[in-house]
Enzyme design. Structure first.
Site, PDB file in Angstrom:
ATOM      1  N   ASN A   9     -64.771  29.156  34.427  1.00 29.78           N
ATOM      2  CA  ASN A   9     -63.818  29.420  33.353  1.00 29.78           C
ATOM      3  C   ASN A   9     -64.437  28.848  32.081  1.00 29.78           C
ATOM      4  O   ASN A   9     -64.409  27.642  31.861  1.00 29.78           O
ATOM      5  CB  ASN A   9     -62.486  28.737  33.692  1.00 29.78           C
ATOM      6  CG  ASN A   9     -61.476  28.865  32.570  1.00 29.78           C
ATOM      7  OD1 ASN A   9     -61.701  29.567  31.598  1.00 29.78           O
ATOM      8  ND2 ASN A   9     -60.357  28.162  32.707  1.00 29.78           N
ATOM      9  N   TRP A  10     -65.016  29.716  31.283  1.00 38.74           N
ATOM     10  CA  TRP A  10     -65.756  29.239  30.102  1.00 38.74           C
ATOM     11  C   TRP A  10     -64.814  28.825  28.983  1.00 38.74           C
ATOM     12  O   TRP A  10     -65.243  28.266  27.980  1.00 38.74           O
ATOM     13  CB  TRP A  10     -66.718  30.315  29.607  1.00 38.74           C
ATOM     14  CG  TRP A  10     -67.798  30.689  30.582  1.00 38.74           C
ATOM     15  CD1 TRP A  10     -67.980  30.186  31.856  1.00 38.74           C
ATOM     16  CD2 TRP A  10     -68.864  31.635  30.375  1.00 38.74           C
ATOM     17  NE1 TRP A  10     -69.080  30.772  32.441  1.00 38.74           N
ATOM     18  CE2 TRP A  10     -69.639  31.666  31.565  1.00 38.74           C
ATOM     19  CE3 TRP A  10     -69.234  32.462  29.323  1.00 38.74           C
ATOM     20  CZ2 TRP A  10     -70.769  32.497  31.707  1.00 38.74           C
ATOM     21  CZ3 TRP A  10     -70.350  33.277  29.460  1.00 38.74           C
ATOM     22  CH2 TRP A  10     -71.114  33.291  30.635  1.00 38.74           C
ATOM     23  N   LYS A  11     -63.559  29.134  29.108  1.00 36.79           N
ATOM     24  CA  LYS A  11     -62.562  28.809  28.075  1.00 36.79           C
ATOM     25  C   LYS A  11     -63.042  29.329  26.710  1.00 36.79           C
ATOM     26  O   LYS A  11     -63.685  30.375  26.661  1.00 36.79           O
ATOM     27  CB  LYS A  11     -62.264  27.303  28.080  1.00 36.79           C
ATOM     28  CG  LYS A  11     -61.899  26.825  29.496  1.00 36.79           C
ATOM     29  CD  LYS A  11     -61.369  25.433  29.563  1.00 36.79           C
ATOM     30  CE  LYS A  11     -61.050  25.088  31.022  1.00 36.79           C
ATOM     31  NZ  LYS A  11     -60.478  23.772  31.171  1.00 36.79           N
ATOM     32  N   HIS A  99     -53.261  29.694  33.682  1.00 35.24           N
ATOM     33  CA  HIS A  99     -54.002  28.428  33.545  1.00 35.24           C
ATOM     34  C   HIS A  99     -53.094  27.408  32.848  1.00 35.24           C
ATOM     35  O   HIS A  99     -52.324  27.755  31.954  1.00 35.24           O
ATOM     36  CB  HIS A  99     -55.277  28.653  32.734  1.00 35.24           C
ATOM     37  CG  HIS A  99     -56.172  27.463  32.772  1.00 35.24           C
ATOM     38  ND1 HIS A  99     -55.955  26.370  31.982  1.00 35.24           N
ATOM     39  CD2 HIS A  99     -57.237  27.168  33.560  1.00 35.24           C
ATOM     40  CE1 HIS A  99     -56.879  25.445  32.262  1.00 35.24           C
ATOM     41  NE2 HIS A  99     -57.663  25.917  33.219  1.00 35.24           N
ATOM     42  N   GLU A 101     -53.639  25.319  30.636  1.00 38.28           N
ATOM     43  CA  GLU A 101     -53.759  25.249  29.174  1.00 38.28           C
ATOM     44  C   GLU A 101     -52.866  26.297  28.517  1.00 38.28           C
ATOM     45  O   GLU A 101     -52.286  26.064  27.459  1.00 38.28           O
ATOM     46  CB  GLU A 101     -55.230  25.406  28.758  1.00 38.28           C
ATOM     47  CG  GLU A 101     -55.993  24.114  29.023  1.00 38.28           C
ATOM     48  CD  GLU A 101     -57.465  24.283  29.333  1.00 38.28           C
ATOM     49  OE1 GLU A 101     -58.039  25.350  29.050  1.00 38.28           O
ATOM     50  OE2 GLU A 101     -58.040  23.323  29.887  1.00 38.28           O
ATOM     51  N   GLU A 171     -54.918  23.586  40.520  1.00 40.04           N
ATOM     52  CA  GLU A 171     -55.565  22.821  39.460  1.00 40.04           C
ATOM     53  C   GLU A 171     -54.618  21.736  38.952  1.00 40.04           C
ATOM     54  O   GLU A 171     -53.817  21.992  38.029  1.00 40.04           O
ATOM     55  CB  GLU A 171     -55.928  23.745  38.295  1.00 40.04           C
ATOM     56  CG  GLU A 171     -56.899  24.841  38.665  1.00 40.04           C
ATOM     57  CD  GLU A 171     -57.733  25.224  37.457  1.00 40.04           C
ATOM     58  OE1 GLU A 171     -58.956  25.170  37.572  1.00 40.04           O
ATOM     59  OE2 GLU A 171     -57.163  25.529  36.411  1.00 40.04           O
ATOM     60  N   GLY A 177     -60.617  18.657  32.916  1.00 41.10           N
ATOM     61  CA  GLY A 177     -61.350  18.202  31.735  1.00 41.10           C
ATOM     62  C   GLY A 177     -61.290  16.704  31.533  1.00 41.10           C
ATOM     63  O   GLY A 177     -61.647  16.205  30.474  1.00 41.10           O
ATOM     64  N   SER A 217     -62.293  19.108  37.116  1.00 35.95           N
ATOM     65  CA  SER A 217     -63.463  18.223  37.127  1.00 35.95           C
ATOM     66  C   SER A 217     -64.338  18.385  38.367  1.00 35.95           C
ATOM     67  O   SER A 217     -64.849  17.392  38.894  1.00 35.95           O
ATOM     68  CB  SER A 217     -63.031  16.755  36.927  1.00 35.95           C
ATOM     69  OG  SER A 217     -62.369  16.608  35.684  1.00 35.95           O
ATOM     70  N   GLY A 238     -64.513  24.526  35.081  1.00 38.17           N
ATOM     71  CA  GLY A 238     -64.477  24.588  33.624  1.00 38.17           C
ATOM     72  C   GLY A 238     -65.767  24.045  33.030  1.00 38.17           C
ATOM     73  O   GLY A 238     -66.777  24.751  32.958  1.00 38.17           O
ATOM     74  N   GLY A 239     -65.755  22.770  32.639  1.00 38.45           N
ATOM     75  CA  GLY A 239     -66.899  22.161  31.937  1.00 38.45           C
ATOM     76  C   GLY A 239     -68.239  22.418  32.612  1.00 38.45           C
ATOM     77  O   GLY A 239     -69.227  22.768  31.949  1.00 38.45           O
TER      78      GLY A 239
HETATM   79  P1  PGA Z   1     -62.724  21.409  34.303  1.00 40.11           P
HETATM   80  O1  PGA Z   1     -61.745  22.664  34.080  1.00 40.11           O
HETATM   81  O2  PGA Z   1     -63.669  21.804  35.424  1.00 40.11           O
HETATM   82  O3  PGA Z   1     -63.441  21.252  32.982  1.00 40.11           O
HETATM   83  O4  PGA Z   1     -61.896  20.235  34.654  1.00 40.11           O
HETATM   84  C1  PGA Z   1     -61.235  23.378  35.173  1.00 40.11           C
HETATM   85  C2  PGA Z   1     -60.314  24.454  34.672  1.00 40.11           C
HETATM   86  O5  PGA Z   1     -59.620  24.215  33.673  1.00 40.11           O
HETATM   87  O6  PGA Z   1     -60.252  25.565  35.239  1.00 40.11           O
END
Ligand code: PGA
Length: 257
Positions: A9-11, A99, A101, A171, A177, A217, A238-239
């Site tokens: 997930n590159w956001k 998600h 977010e 999640e 994050g 994470s 994500g990251g």
């Molecule tokens: P993260 O994000 O790996 O940076 O914690 C995961 C996500 O939001 O899907």
């Protein structure tokens, strides 16, 4: 029996040229690992505007491409929205929905996520529906209650019949994050709960073949122990999906479980 799935997930990251380069690096790396087909499913989730370029850069590699959201409407007067059919036209195979977010920052409700999930599957995209609790809910011992409610309202309300091709991502919001990962035991407990709830609704055979990803994470050094859990079928990353070496190390971890 479940093929592991690792989705990035590159956001809101990566400009066009960077997105193209990252997609190429992942496609090459996956092919060096012996190819994705039949052993692991790898999906890249770029921002909308980079999606066609990423789909082109990854074409022929067997990688899936995910939108990070889509409208619940088919088309019409919905300024700023992007439909499932548009995503598909642009080269998407999957879509990440609900998600945290979007739920927390943009006010998306379970009911809206359910509508999006139904629209995306009807539009030919494979939905990855995200669930997860915030820290105060976990601290109050109400994680399963909250995730159970999300299952009912985001998934069961969307699909009266077993949804073929649905993937669920657990999640925990406190792990996204933050560098704090759920322990394999904490994650497995919730994954097993999700599988059993879905099994009650759609039948144990359906639940036994449906992938439940962990996200929050996930890094090269903790992926293997998470993926080794019986109900964890891969990750939503994500990251660590923004650097090809890290993402490929996570794909390798999924290959060896
Ligand atoms: P993260 O994000 O790996 O940076 O914690 C995961 C996500 O939001 O899907």
């Amino acid at each position: 029996m479940r093929l592991p799935l690792v989705a990035g997930n590159w956001k809101m990251n990566k400009r066009l040229a960077e997105a193209r380069a990252l997609a190429r690096a992942v496609a090459e790396g996956v092919s060096k690992l012996g190819g994705a087909r039949g052993r692991v499913e790898v999906v890249l989730g770029p921002p909308y505007l980079a999606l066609p370029a990423v789909a082109e850069a990854a074409s022929g590699s067997g990688l899936g491409i995910a939108g990070q959201d889509c409208s619940h409407e088919k088309d019409g007067a919905f300024t700023g929205e992007v439909s499932a059919a548009m995503l598909k036209d642009a080269g998407a195979t999957h879509v990440i929905l609900g998600h945290s977010e979007r739920r927390e920052l943009l006010g998306e409700t379970d009911a809206l996520v359910a509508k999006k999930a139904a629209a995306s599957l009807a539009g030919g995209l494979l939905p990855i529906v995200c669930l997860g609790e915030a820290l105060p809910i976990r601290q109050a011992g109400r994680t399963l209650e909250r995730v159970g409610r999300q299952i009912r309202r985001s998934i069961l309300d969307a699909f009266p019949a077993p949804p073929e091709g649905l993937t669920v991502a657990y999640e925990p919001i406190w792990a996204i994050g933050t560098g704090v990962t759920a322990t394999p035991v904490q994650a497995q407990e919730v994954h097993a709960f999700i599988r059993s709830r879905l099994g009650e609704a759609y039948g144990v055979d359906w639940a036994a073949k449906t992938r439940i990803l962990y996200g929050g994470s996930v890094k090269p050094d903790n992926a293997a122990e998470l993926f080794a859990q019986p109900d964890i079928d891969g990750g939503l990353i994500g990251g660590a999906s923004l650097k090809s070496e890290d993402f490929l190390a996570i794909v390798s971890a999924a290959l060896s479980t």
